[in-house]
Design a protein around this motif. Structure first.
Motif, PDB file in Angstrom:
ATOM      1  N   GLU A 188      -3.891  13.299 -14.488  1.00  0.00           N
ATOM      2  CA  GLU A 188      -2.913  12.346 -13.958  1.00  0.00           C
ATOM      3  C   GLU A 188      -3.066  12.183 -12.457  1.00  0.00           C
ATOM      4  OE1 GLU A 188       0.841  13.805 -15.164  1.00  0.00           O
ATOM      5  OE2 GLU A 188       0.593  13.263 -17.287  1.00  0.00           O
ATOM      6  N   HIS A 189      -3.385  13.304 -11.757  1.00  0.00           N
ATOM      7  CA  HIS A 189      -3.569  13.218 -10.315  1.00  0.00           C
ATOM      8  C   HIS A 189      -4.768  12.319  -9.975  1.00  0.00           C
ATOM      9  CE1 HIS A 189      -3.375  14.434  -6.157  1.00  0.00           C
ATOM     10  NE2 HIS A 189      -4.646  14.839  -6.189  1.00  0.00           N
ATOM     11  N   ALA A 190      -5.827  12.469 -10.732  1.00  0.00           N
ATOM     12  CA  ALA A 190      -6.998  11.595 -10.487  1.00  0.00           C
ATOM     13  C   ALA A 190      -6.651  10.132 -10.720  1.00  0.00           C
ATOM     14  CB  ALA A 190      -8.150  12.033 -11.396  1.00  0.00           C
ATOM     15  N   ILE A 191      -5.886   9.879 -11.796  1.00  0.00           N
ATOM     16  CA  ILE A 191      -5.466   8.488 -12.062  1.00  0.00           C
ATOM     17  C   ILE A 191      -4.610   7.966 -10.926  1.00  0.00           C
ATOM     18  CG2 ILE A 191      -4.119   7.051 -13.615  1.00  0.00           C
ATOM     19  CD1 ILE A 191      -4.996   8.910 -15.903  1.00  0.00           C
ATOM     20  N   LYS A 192      -3.665   8.851 -10.436  1.00  0.00           N
ATOM     21  CA  LYS A 192      -2.765   8.425  -9.361  1.00  0.00           C
ATOM     22  C   LYS A 192      -3.539   8.149  -8.077  1.00  0.00           C
ATOM     23  CE  LYS A 192       1.552   9.747  -7.135  1.00  0.00           C
ATOM     24  NZ  LYS A 192       1.112   9.469  -5.779  1.00  0.00           N
ATOM     25  N   ILE A 193      -4.562   8.956  -7.816  1.00  0.00           N
ATOM     26  CA  ILE A 193      -5.372   8.729  -6.611  1.00  0.00           C
ATOM     27  C   ILE A 193      -6.036   7.355  -6.657  1.00  0.00           C
ATOM     28  CG2 ILE A 193      -7.461   9.489  -5.413  1.00  0.00           C
ATOM     29  CD1 ILE A 193      -6.649  12.357  -6.049  1.00  0.00           C
ATOM     30  N   GLU A 194      -6.544   7.033  -7.801  1.00  0.00           N
ATOM     31  CA  GLU A 194      -7.189   5.725  -7.935  1.00  0.00           C
ATOM     32  C   GLU A 194      -6.171   4.605  -7.769  1.00  0.00           C
ATOM     33  OE1 GLU A 194     -10.349   5.143  -8.070  1.00  0.00           O
ATOM     34  OE2 GLU A 194     -10.829   7.283  -8.053  1.00  0.00           O
ATOM     35  N   GLU A 195      -4.980   4.811  -8.372  1.00  0.00           N
ATOM     36  CA  GLU A 195      -3.946   3.780  -8.217  1.00  0.00           C
ATOM     37  C   GLU A 195      -3.522   3.642  -6.762  1.00  0.00           C
ATOM     38  OE1 GLU A 195      -0.846   4.979 -10.782  1.00  0.00           O
ATOM     39  OE2 GLU A 195      -1.797   4.226 -12.630  1.00  0.00           O
ATOM     40  N   ASP A 196      -3.394   4.792  -6.060  1.00  0.00           N
ATOM     41  CA  ASP A 196      -3.007   4.741  -4.642  1.00  0.00           C
ATOM     42  C   ASP A 196      -4.062   4.027  -3.805  1.00  0.00           C
ATOM     43  OD1 ASP A 196      -0.704   6.068  -5.242  1.00  0.00           O
ATOM     44  OD2 ASP A 196      -1.457   8.072  -4.675  1.00  0.00           O
ATOM     45  N   LYS A 197      -5.316   4.233  -4.144  1.00  0.00           N
ATOM     46  CA  LYS A 197      -6.364   3.535  -3.396  1.00  0.00           C
ATOM     47  C   LYS A 197      -6.229   2.030  -3.549  1.00  0.00           C
ATOM     48  CE  LYS A 197      -9.850   7.207  -3.605  1.00  0.00           C
ATOM     49  NZ  LYS A 197     -11.198   7.582  -4.122  1.00  0.00           N
ATOM     50  N   VAL A 198      -5.954   1.605  -4.788  1.00  0.00           N
ATOM     51  CA  VAL A 198      -5.779   0.163  -5.013  1.00  0.00           C
ATOM     52  C   VAL A 198      -4.568  -0.338  -4.237  1.00  0.00           C
ATOM     53  CG1 VAL A 198      -5.313  -1.587  -6.762  1.00  0.00           C
ATOM     54  CG2 VAL A 198      -6.922   0.267  -7.254  1.00  0.00           C
ATOM     55  N   LYS A 199      -3.450   0.453  -4.286  1.00  0.00           N
ATOM     56  CA  LYS A 199      -2.243   0.035  -3.561  1.00  0.00           C
ATOM     57  C   LYS A 199      -2.502  -0.029  -2.071  1.00  0.00           C
ATOM     58  CE  LYS A 199       1.135   1.811  -6.883  1.00  0.00           C
ATOM     59  NZ  LYS A 199       2.243   2.789  -7.085  1.00  0.00           N
ATOM     60  N   VAL A 200      -3.229   0.944  -1.528  1.00  0.00           N
ATOM     61  CA  VAL A 200      -3.522   0.950  -0.095  1.00  0.00           C
ATOM     62  C   VAL A 200      -4.337  -0.281   0.290  1.00  0.00           C
ATOM     63  CG1 VAL A 200      -4.817   2.169   1.709  1.00  0.00           C
ATOM     64  CG2 VAL A 200      -3.304   3.434   0.158  1.00  0.00           C
ATOM     65  N   ARG A 201      -5.318  -0.591  -0.528  1.00  0.00           N
ATOM     66  CA  ARG A 201      -6.145  -1.761  -0.235  1.00  0.00           C
ATOM     67  C   ARG A 201      -5.327  -3.038  -0.259  1.00  0.00           C
ATOM     68  NH1 ARG A 201      -8.770  -5.013  -3.585  1.00  0.00           N
ATOM     69  NH2 ARG A 201      -8.468  -3.608  -5.352  1.00  0.00           N
ATOM     70  N   LEU A 202      -4.454  -3.180  -1.295  1.00  0.00           N
ATOM     71  CA  LEU A 202      -3.598  -4.367  -1.369  1.00  0.00           C
ATOM     72  C   LEU A 202      -2.619  -4.409  -0.203  1.00  0.00           C
ATOM     73  CD1 LEU A 202      -2.849  -4.408  -5.216  1.00  0.00           C
ATOM     74  CD2 LEU A 202      -4.493  -5.830  -3.954  1.00  0.00           C
ATOM     75  N   GLU A 203      -2.046  -3.195   0.150  1.00  0.00           N
ATOM     76  CA  GLU A 203      -1.098  -3.146   1.265  1.00  0.00           C
ATOM     77  C   GLU A 203      -1.790  -3.499   2.570  1.00  0.00           C
ATOM     78  OE1 GLU A 203       2.629  -2.580   3.008  1.00  0.00           O
ATOM     79  OE2 GLU A 203       2.037  -2.729   0.899  1.00  0.00           O
ATOM     80  N   ALA A 204      -3.026  -3.048   2.761  1.00  0.00           N
ATOM     81  CA  ALA A 204      -3.754  -3.379   3.994  1.00  0.00           C
ATOM     82  C   ALA A 204      -3.993  -4.871   4.086  1.00  0.00           C
ATOM     83  CB  ALA A 204      -5.075  -2.604   4.024  1.00  0.00           C
ATOM     84  N   GLU A 205      -4.348  -5.486   2.970  1.00  0.00           N
ATOM     85  CA  GLU A 205      -4.551  -6.923   2.989  1.00  0.00           C
ATOM     86  C   GLU A 205      -3.257  -7.659   3.317  1.00  0.00           C
ATOM     87  OE1 GLU A 205      -6.126  -7.835  -0.792  1.00  0.00           O
ATOM     88  OE2 GLU A 205      -8.125  -6.940  -0.416  1.00  0.00           O
ATOM     89  N   ARG A 206      -2.135  -7.171   2.711  1.00  0.00           N
ATOM     90  CA  ARG A 206      -0.837  -7.819   2.993  1.00  0.00           C
ATOM     91  C   ARG A 206      -0.455  -7.666   4.462  1.00  0.00           C
ATOM     92  NH1 ARG A 206       4.176  -6.415   3.591  1.00  0.00           N
ATOM     93  NH2 ARG A 206       3.689  -4.215   3.205  1.00  0.00           N
ATOM     94  N   ARG A 207      -0.656  -6.460   5.013  1.00  0.00           N
ATOM     95  CA  ARG A 207      -0.320  -6.237   6.414  1.00  0.00           C
ATOM     96  C   ARG A 207      -1.206  -7.073   7.335  1.00  0.00           C
ATOM     97  NH1 ARG A 207       0.502   0.355   6.828  1.00  0.00           N
ATOM     98  NH2 ARG A 207       2.442   0.449   5.579  1.00  0.00           N
ATOM     99  N   ALA A 208      -2.437  -7.234   6.964  1.00  0.00           N
ATOM    100  CA  ALA A 208      -3.321  -8.069   7.808  1.00  0.00           C
ATOM    101  C   ALA A 208      -2.810  -9.506   7.854  1.00  0.00           C
ATOM    102  CB  ALA A 208      -4.749  -8.017   7.268  1.00  0.00           C
TER     103      ALA A 208
END
Length: 587
Positions: A188-208
């Motif tokens: 589950e931690h590995a799955i969550k890490i992957e999900e967080d990476k996707v969220k971070v990427r989307l959040e970075a795009e939104r912040r930009a």
């Protein structure tokens, strides 16, 4: 068992005859003991065991053997020897055929003893068998108990082994459960890490995108603000110039007014100081400084020299022992008050009227007198702290006798005032204790606490409040009792001081915040409030209205700032003040 009994004399006359002539020292050649020897010695064990029939056979054999010997003796021996031999043979024959009752009894006794021994042996063997059987039974029981114990130990060990086995199995199951949980957690931690990476990427795009939008808006806002700032600066510059002109004008007018007010205040203070000096009045600060100065002189120039001198200290202790019990014997009747006053005045033994008024004199009599007055003041205040706190009516006789001392004992007013301000702080004045002493020396923490009347820095508020209230009740009782000899009393103990006390207290809101102030106001109203209404009339009613407003609405009209503060002791004292004012106004 052996028996020894003398043999009965032989009935044979020949034996008796020959015994008379026989030589007692001569032994028989046949080896047979004489009758005298038989009577002296007991039967031997061999003879005791032989039956009667055996004795007769032995006698016959002896007789037969004696015959040939007799013949031989007749040939070679004298007649005398022959007679002796015949007598001896006759004695043997008589002995062989004679039935002895004692021997029969002895033989029968031996038989009975043998039978008894056999019975005892049989009983002993039976007991031995019984004991042996009992021992075997006990041994069997012990073996059974040991067997049961060993069985129990084996069962306990088996149970312990089963428990350990179950515990081991439980630990293994928990281990496997924990292992499975950790494995799934990692997944589950590995799955969550992957999900967080996707969220971070989307959040970075939104912040930009938001940052680009924000920069664009900031540029537009900055341009707008720059235009407005320039307009405001121009407007502000114009207003500042106008305000500066107005401020300079107001400063000039205010400075002129302050100078005028300062001049008027100085003139007013000078006029008030002259008026007070002419009327003998003082300010609260002057009273406090004078009290601190008197207390220092009393300690350093009176008490220390007297205590350092053994002779003077002995006189002081004698006066203290005489004064202190008298104060404790006061009762609320005129006779007791007069008697105690006279006795204490006699004990104190004041100096002549023309004595100097300076405390710095070193006259021994003067020093002991002043030290005794200090002991008297301390005894009165201690009585006020204890008795008056427990029963407020005891303040009446104590206040009356104190007023008598103040009127008739020289120098006692100053000493009593110094002692009162020492134990009650600045509340008798009243006055806010400053940060430095009367001589300008700053107070430390302990000195400041003592200057405020605290016994120690951590004295509880309730205890301090009760002590000060007891002493102030006596002080107000003195003011009420001093009307009888008003001119003889010091101004600090006259009735006018009561009005002055409330005027000073109400002019210092900082004191009104203390629970002690509320308690002292209640004590003052309880002691002299109704009488003050009769003396000062409408003016006193105005003071009561102001006090009631402080207790109900707030000090100087400030909401929430009530008389006595928010402490439980202050709330209780404030309630008592309200009830007392209502009682006075109702009366």
């Amino acid at each position: 068992m052996k028996f020894a009994a003398p043999r009965s004399p032989s009935p044979s006359p020949s034996r008796s005859r020959h015994r008379k002539h026989a030589n007692p020292l001569r032994r028989s050649t046949f080896g047979v003991p004489s009758d005298s020897e038989d009577s002296d010695d007991g039967l031997s064990e061999t003879e005791s065991s032989v039956t009667t029939s055996s004795d007769e056979a032995a006698a016959d054999s002896e007789a037969e053997e004696a015959k040939p010997q007799l013949r031989l003796s007749r040939r070679g021996r004298s007649s005398k020897d022959v007679d002796e031999i015949e007598a001896m043979v006759a004695s043997i024959r008589l002995r062989a055929t004679h039935t002895d009752v004692y021997e029969e009894w002895e033989n029968q006794t031996r038989k009975d003893a043998f039978i008894s021994a056999r019975h005892e042996q049989a009983e002993m063997r039976a007991k031995q068998k019984e004991t042996h059987a009992r021992l075997l039974q006990e041994a069997e029981k012990q073996r059974a108990a040991l067997h049961q114990q060993q069985v129990a130990e084996v069962q306990a060990r088996l149970k312990m082994f089963n428990t350990q086995l179950q515990k081991h199995e439980s630990q293994l199951r928990e281990f496997w459960k924990q292992r499975d949980k950790e494995m799934w957690d990692r997944v589950e931690h590995a799955i969550k890490i992957e999900e967080d990476k996707v969220k971070v990427r989307l959040e970075a795009e939104r912040r930009a995108r938001e940052e680009e939008e924000r920069k664009r808006k900031e540029a537009e806002e900055k341009a707008r603000l720059e235009r407005e700032r320039k307009q405001q600066e121009e407007e502000k510059k114009r207003k500042d110039e106008e305000e500066m002109r107005q401020l300079l004008l107001r400063d000039a007018q205010q400075k002129q007014q302050e100078e005028e007010l300062a001049r008027q205040k100085e003139q007013q203070e000078q006029a008030e100081a002259q008026t007070r000096q002419q009327a003998g009045l003082t300010t609260a600060k002057e009273d406090w400084m004078k009290a601190r100065d008197l207390l220092g002189k009393l300690k350093n120039k009176v008490m220390r020299p007297v205590k350092a001198n053994p002779q003077l200290k002995q006189l002081l202790n004698a006066g203290r022992r005489g004064v202190t019990p008298k104060i404790g014997q006061l009762t609320n009747d005129a006779e007791s008050i007069v008697r105690i006053t006279q006795l204490v005045i006699q004990i104190v033994n004041p100096p002549p009227p023309n004595a100097s008024q300076n405390l710095s004199l070193s006259d021994d009599r003067k020093q002991v007198y002043l030290a005794t007055l200090s002991a008297l003041a301390k005894a009165i205040l201690l009585q006020a702290e204890t008795e008056v706190t427990a029963e407020k009516r005891s303040a009446i006789p104590l206040g009356q006798v104190t007023a008598n001392f103040l009127a008739h004992l020289e120098r006692f007013p100053n000493i009593f005032w110094a002692r009162l301000c020492q134990r009650a702080g600045a509340w008798p004045i009243p006055f806010v204790v400053p940060g430095a002493d009367f001589d300008g020396a700053p107070f430390d923490a302990e000195g400041a606490a003592r200057a405020r009347g605290l016994r120690r820095r951590d004295e509880p508020l309730g205890e301090h409040l009760q002590r000060v209230a007891g002493m102030m009740r006596v002080y107000f009782t003195v003011l009420a009792a001093g009307a009888a000899f008003e001119r003889q009393l010091d101004p600090r103990f006259r009735v006018q001081r009561y009005w002055q006390y409330f005027a000073r207290l109400l002019s210092q809101p900082q004191l009104l915040d203390s629970p002690v102030a509320a308690e002292i106001i209640y004590v003052a109203l309880d002691v002299f409030g109704a009488k003050a209404k009769e003396i000062w009339g409408v003016q006193w009613i105005k003071v009561l209205e102001l006090l009631y407003e402080c207790a109900t609405e707030g000090i100087n009209g400030q909401q929430g700032r009530l008389l006595g503060g928010s402490a439980p002791e202050g709330i209780a004292a404030r309630t008592r003040v309200q009830l007392e004012i209502e009682r006075i106004m109702g009366a």
